[in-house]
Design a protein around this motif. Sequence first.
Motif, PDB file in Angstrom:
ATOM      1  N   LEU A  33      -4.146   1.482  -2.445  1.00 15.61           N
ATOM      2  CA  LEU A  33      -3.175   1.046  -1.448  1.00 15.61           C
ATOM      3  C   LEU A  33      -2.816   2.111  -0.414  1.00 15.61           C
ATOM      4  O   LEU A  33      -2.276   1.796   0.643  1.00 15.61           O
ATOM      5  N   CYS A  34      -3.110   3.369  -0.721  1.00 16.95           N
ATOM      6  CA  CYS A  34      -2.690   4.479   0.159  1.00 16.95           C
ATOM      7  C   CYS A  34      -3.164   4.247   1.595  1.00 16.95           C
ATOM      8  O   CYS A  34      -4.309   3.892   1.822  1.00 16.95           O
ATOM      9  N   GLU A  35      -2.273   4.493   2.558  1.00 16.32           N
ATOM     10  CA  GLU A  35      -2.680   4.243   3.940  1.00 16.32           C
ATOM     11  C   GLU A  35      -3.318   5.475   4.582  1.00 16.32           C
ATOM     12  O   GLU A  35      -3.884   5.399   5.648  1.00 16.32           O
ATOM     13  N   ASN A  36      -3.209   6.627   3.912  1.00 18.14           N
ATOM     14  CA  ASN A  36      -3.832   7.844   4.456  1.00 18.14           C
ATOM     15  C   ASN A  36      -5.113   8.193   3.728  1.00 18.14           C
ATOM     16  O   ASN A  36      -5.556   9.320   3.756  1.00 18.14           O
ATOM     17  N   ARG A  37      -5.651   7.222   3.029  1.00 21.82           N
ATOM     18  CA  ARG A  37      -6.781   7.502   2.177  1.00 21.82           C
ATOM     19  C   ARG A  37      -7.929   8.139   2.946  1.00 21.82           C
ATOM     20  O   ARG A  37      -8.448   9.165   2.562  1.00 21.82           O
ATOM     21  N   ALA A  90      -5.790   9.358  -2.845  1.00 25.73           N
ATOM     22  CA  ALA A  90      -4.450   8.958  -2.415  1.00 25.73           C
ATOM     23  C   ALA A  90      -3.706  10.172  -1.887  1.00 25.73           C
ATOM     24  O   ALA A  90      -3.863  11.272  -2.408  1.00 25.73           O
ATOM     25  N   CYS A  91      -2.877   9.992  -0.828  1.00 23.38           N
ATOM     26  CA  CYS A  91      -2.155  11.141  -0.286  1.00 23.38           C
ATOM     27  C   CYS A  91      -0.941  11.472  -1.157  1.00 23.38           C
ATOM     28  O   CYS A  91      -0.500  12.606  -1.205  1.00 23.38           O
ATOM     29  N   GLY A  92      -0.409  10.457  -1.848  1.00 22.89           N
ATOM     30  CA  GLY A  92       0.733  10.700  -2.721  1.00 22.89           C
ATOM     31  C   GLY A  92       2.065  10.730  -1.996  1.00 22.89           C
ATOM     32  O   GLY A  92       3.120  10.783  -2.630  1.00 22.89           O
ATOM     33  N   THR A  93       2.031  10.696  -0.667  1.00 18.30           N
ATOM     34  CA  THR A  93       3.296  10.858   0.061  1.00 18.30           C
ATOM     35  C   THR A  93       3.637   9.679   0.977  1.00 18.30           C
ATOM     36  O   THR A  93       4.783   9.539   1.372  1.00 18.30           O
ATOM     37  N   CYS A  94       2.652   8.854   1.329  1.00 17.11           N
ATOM     38  CA  CYS A  94       2.957   7.759   2.256  1.00 17.11           C
ATOM     39  C   CYS A  94       3.854   6.735   1.555  1.00 17.11           C
ATOM     40  O   CYS A  94       4.063   6.795   0.344  1.00 17.11           O
ATOM     41  N   ASP A  95       4.381   5.799   2.329  1.00 23.25           N
ATOM     42  CA  ASP A  95       5.290   4.779   1.796  1.00 23.25           C
ATOM     43  C   ASP A  95       4.647   4.028   0.623  1.00 23.25           C
ATOM     44  O   ASP A  95       5.270   3.829  -0.421  1.00 23.25           O
ATOM     45  N   HIS A  96       3.386   3.641   0.793  1.00 23.14           N
ATOM     46  CA  HIS A  96       2.707   2.900  -0.285  1.00 23.14           C
ATOM     47  C   HIS A  96       2.599   3.749  -1.547  1.00 23.14           C
ATOM     48  O   HIS A  96       2.902   3.294  -2.644  1.00 23.14           O
ATOM     49  N   CYS A  97       2.147   4.991  -1.371  1.00 21.84           N
ATOM     50  CA  CYS A  97       1.978   5.879  -2.531  1.00 21.84           C
ATOM     51  C   CYS A  97       3.292   6.051  -3.278  1.00 21.84           C
ATOM     52  O   CYS A  97       3.331   5.999  -4.513  1.00 21.84           O
ATOM     53  N   GLN A  98       4.368   6.253  -2.529  1.00 20.17           N
ATOM     54  CA  GLN A  98       5.653   6.479  -3.185  1.00 20.17           C
ATOM     55  C   GLN A  98       6.137   5.244  -3.923  1.00 20.17           C
ATOM     56  O   GLN A  98       6.654   5.329  -5.032  1.00 20.17           O
TER      57      GLN A  98
HETATM   58 ZN   LIG Z   1      -0.677   7.537   0.443  1.00 21.92          ZN
END
Ligand SMILES: [Zn+2]
Length: 389
Positions: free
Chosen positions: A59-63, A79-87
Motif C-alpha cells: 500500500l505504501c505510496e512512496n514505494r 515500504a517507506c514506513g512514514t507515509c500516511d498509508h504506512c502509518q
Molecule cells: Zn509508505
Amino acid sequence: MNNAGLDKSLLSQLSTQPRVRDFLARAVAQGRTSHAYLFLGAPGSGKLDAAWALAQALLCENRASSGVGGESGASPSPACGTCDHCQRVSRHTHPDVHYLAPESATGYLIAQTRELLEDVALAPIRAKRKVYIIDRAEQLRANTANALLKTLEEPPATVTFILLGTNADSMLPTIVSRCQCVPFRALSTHEAVKAVERATGLPAQRCRMAFSVAGSSARAIEFLKSADRQEARRSVVRAVDMLAHSDEADILATTKELMLTIHAPLAEVESTQKAILEQNQDYLSRGALKQLEDRNKRELSARERSGIMEALASVRSLLRDVLVQLEGAQSELVNEDVADVVERMCARTTTAGVLHALDAVKTAEWRIARNVTPQLAIEVMLFDIRKAL
Ligand SMILES: [Zn+2]
C-alpha cells in the motif's frame, strides 16, 4: 547503515524470518506479487507480523522512490514506513487492510465469508489496493470456503489475499492449490523472546513473562504496551495467591472483580473502533457502515475471549513456575516479578497438587471454548485450584 526510512518499514523489522523478508521484499520491489499467499508455520513464527508487513509494502505510496535496498547485504525494503498509508497499516487502522479471524469457537461463520466477498467487490477506500489477511485459515471449512474459492483464484486486480495457517495438511487442498505457499521456520522460545526484546527494548525477564502469557511474540509486544492487560494478569496472580485464605464468598467476589479487570482493555478497542468508524463515515455507504459495525461487535467479543484466555495462560504460567521450583529444576522463574507468590505457593503444596491445579486450568479453557460463561468457568477453576493446592 540503512537510512531512516528503511528502518521504519515493518518488513525490515522481520528479523526472525530473513528468508521470508527478502523473498517478499523482492516480489514487491519487482512488482511481481501473487494475488493470494498462504503463510505456513507454527504459532509464534511471525506469520501475522509478516502479513501486516507485506500489506504495508503493497500500500505504501512512496514505494517506487524508496527503491531496492542500498548497500550490499541490505535487504530491499519497499515500504517507506512514514507515509500516511504506512502509518495507518502499522497502527492497524487502514481501511483497506482487513484482518479476519474465525468468529465462532468452531470456525469461520458463513456470514463472515459472505461479508468478505461483498467487500472484495468494492473499490479500495484510501489506497490503490486492498489486502485481506485471513488468520487461522484451516478453520475455513468446506461450507464457508467454497464461496471463497473462485475469488481466491481470480480476485479483482487490486486485491491481495494473505492466508495464515499452521500446515498445509490441515487445510482444504482446493485453498492451498490457489495460493503461493510461503513456509516460515519455527522459532525457539528463546528466539521469540529475543524478538520481543528487540521490539520493545524491555528487559529479558519481562519479555519472557509476556511471551508465556500472550503465546506469540506479536501478542507479547501488544501485551507489554497495554497497562490494562498487564493489570489483568497481576489481578489473576493475586487471586490465585489469595486462594489459601479465601472462603466461597471471597472466591465469588474475586471472580466478579477479575472479570471487570479482564474486560478493562476492551474500552481501548472500543474507542479505536469508534475512531475508525468516524474516519470512514464520509467514504462508506450506509450498508458498508452497518457491516463495519457488525464486524466491530464481533471483534469485541473475540477480544473478550482472548482476554479471558490470556488470564488463564497467566495462571498456567504461574503454576508452571511453582512446579519447576518444587521439582528443584535450576531454571529461572518466568514470573520473576511475583517470585514471592511462587515461593508462598511452593511452601504449601506438592507436585501432585500443582498438576491437579494445571488440569483445572485446562478444563476451564475447554469449557470456555464450548461456550460456558467465562465467569462461571473461572469461578469453578478457582474452586478447583483451591482444592488442589
Ligand atoms: Zn509508505
